[in-house]
Design an enzyme around this catalytic site. Structure first.
Site, mmCIF file in Angstrom:
data_model
loop_
_atom_site.group_PDB
_atom_site.id
_atom_site.type_symbol
_atom_site.label_atom_id
_atom_site.label_comp_id
_atom_site.label_asym_id
_atom_site.label_seq_id
_atom_site.Cartn_x
_atom_site.Cartn_y
_atom_site.Cartn_z
ATOM 1 N N HIS A 46 88.227 -17.518 -38.526
ATOM 2 C CA HIS A 46 89.684 -17.427 -38.501
ATOM 3 C C HIS A 46 90.198 -16.882 -37.173
ATOM 4 C CE1 HIS A 46 89.338 -16.718 -43.113
ATOM 5 N NE2 HIS A 46 89.330 -18.006 -42.837
ATOM 6 N N ARG A 99 84.021 -15.708 -45.129
ATOM 7 C CA ARG A 99 85.446 -15.761 -44.787
ATOM 8 C C ARG A 99 85.549 -16.052 -43.294
ATOM 9 N NH1 ARG A 99 88.654 -13.189 -48.906
ATOM 10 N NH2 ARG A 99 87.338 -12.197 -50.471
ATOM 11 N N LYS A 107 91.033 -7.606 -33.676
ATOM 12 C CA LYS A 107 90.620 -7.023 -34.954
ATOM 13 C C LYS A 107 89.563 -5.959 -34.720
ATOM 14 C CE LYS A 107 91.299 -11.334 -37.503
ATOM 15 N NZ LYS A 107 90.664 -12.370 -38.325
ATOM 16 N N GLU A 111 85.682 9.700 -37.344
ATOM 17 C CA GLU A 111 86.906 9.022 -36.911
ATOM 18 C C GLU A 111 86.556 7.558 -36.740
ATOM 19 O OE1 GLU A 111 88.227 10.771 -33.234
ATOM 20 O OE2 GLU A 111 89.263 12.390 -34.258
ATOM 21 N N HIS A 140 86.890 -15.250 -35.813
ATOM 22 C CA HIS A 140 86.161 -14.205 -36.523
ATOM 23 C C HIS A 140 85.780 -14.686 -37.921
ATOM 24 C CE1 HIS A 140 86.130 -10.681 -39.296
ATOM 25 N NE2 HIS A 140 85.223 -10.305 -38.422
ATOM 26 N N GLN A 160 98.746 -3.209 -38.425
ATOM 27 C CA GLN A 160 98.492 -3.565 -39.823
ATOM 28 C C GLN A 160 97.030 -3.271 -40.147
ATOM 29 O OE1 GLN A 160 100.024 -7.448 -41.039
ATOM 30 N NE2 GLN A 160 98.130 -7.851 -42.139
ATOM 31 N N ASP A 161 96.788 -2.722 -41.328
ATOM 32 C CA ASP A 161 95.434 -2.519 -41.848
ATOM 33 C C ASP A 161 95.227 -3.476 -43.013
ATOM 34 O OD1 ASP A 161 95.060 -0.475 -40.044
ATOM 35 O OD2 ASP A 161 94.822 1.094 -41.529
ATOM 36 N N ASN A 162 94.052 -4.117 -43.052
ATOM 37 C CA ASN A 162 93.713 -5.060 -44.113
ATOM 38 C C ASN A 162 92.463 -4.590 -44.837
ATOM 39 O OD1 ASN A 162 95.802 -6.858 -43.297
ATOM 40 N ND2 ASN A 162 94.487 -7.584 -41.665
ATOM 41 N N TYR A 185 89.869 -3.804 -41.915
ATOM 42 C CA TYR A 185 90.053 -4.042 -40.485
ATOM 43 C C TYR A 185 91.496 -3.831 -40.071
ATOM 44 C CZ TYR A 185 91.238 -8.820 -42.086
ATOM 45 O OH TYR A 185 91.777 -9.915 -42.727
ATOM 46 N N LYS A 230 90.647 -23.563 -47.963
ATOM 47 C CA LYS A 230 91.076 -23.671 -46.563
ATOM 48 C C LYS A 230 89.860 -23.698 -45.639
ATOM 49 C CE LYS A 230 92.470 -20.100 -44.016
ATOM 50 N NZ LYS A 230 93.211 -18.978 -43.447
ATOM 51 N N ASP A 231 88.899 -22.815 -45.882
ATOM 52 C CA ASP A 231 87.729 -22.747 -45.005
ATOM 53 C C ASP A 231 86.821 -23.963 -45.157
ATOM 54 O OD1 ASP A 231 88.675 -20.383 -43.999
ATOM 55 O OD2 ASP A 231 87.293 -19.105 -45.118
#
Length: 187
Positions: A62, A59, A72, A28, A119, A46-48, A132, A168-169
């Site tokens: 953020h 990445r 998250k 699980e 993160h 929401q799942d990403n 996540y 962006k980063d």
């Protein structure tokens, strides 16, 4: 599930229980009641799922501003990453400090990154997938970032190379200049 506190208040390493036999294994990755017993009352919405083709892809760092900030629950489902949380809650005893951990498809560990933390992750090999959960929907107008190599934070990234970054980063500000409305003790 095993919930392990880190040096940053609210950031947890989560080790799911693994049940295996000759067919393979089962675990699980999230159980609302188990999280609730650990004092974590979360409502994920929401799942990403992200894929990074190249080793050294970074990445982050953020976060989303309040009231659209996100908690998250991060795991690596293919390959390996170095996952990082940075405390950006003004007034916190650990403001500007970071915690990092290697998350892999093999170790099945997860990192819980609460609201008030930036993160990021760096891929440690090619062809990495990260999944996540978040407890707030993506909000482009509240999306913010901090530059990955901010010298006041000094994350010790495990790969000694120039990371592969998004546009962006590459342009993200330093922590001291970042748009940030988090205050320790205020949600």
């Amino acid at each position: 599930m095993n919930f392990i506190k880190t040096k940053l208040d609210g950031v947890f390493i989560i080790e799911p229980n693994l049940f295996g036999d000759h067919r393979g294994w089962f675990t699980e990755t999230y159980n609302k009641e188990s999280f609730k017993k650990a004092g974590l009352n979360l409502d994920f919405v929401q799942d990403n799922h992200s894929f990074s083709a190249s080793k050294g892809t970074l990445r982050g760092l953020h976060y989303q501003l309040a009231p659209k900030s996100q908690t998250k629950l991060v795991r690596c489902t293919k390959g390996s990453i170095f996952d990082v949380a940075v405390d950006i809650r003004k007034g916190s005893a650990t403001y500007g400090e970071w915690f990092g951990i290697e998350l892999t498809a093999e170790n099945k560990k997860q990192l819980l990154v609460p609201k008030g933390f930036a993160h990021a992750f760096m891929t440690l090999e090619d062809n990495v997938e990260v999944q996540y959960k978040v407890d707030e929907l993506y909000s482009p107008e509240n999306d913010r970032g901090i530059i990955w190599n901010d010298p006041t934070i000094s994350v010790e990234w495990p790969l000694n190379l120039m990371p592969i970054l998004s546009g962006k980063d590459e342009k993200a500000p330093l922590l001291k200049d970042a748009d940030n409305n988090f205050t320790y003790g205020v949600e």
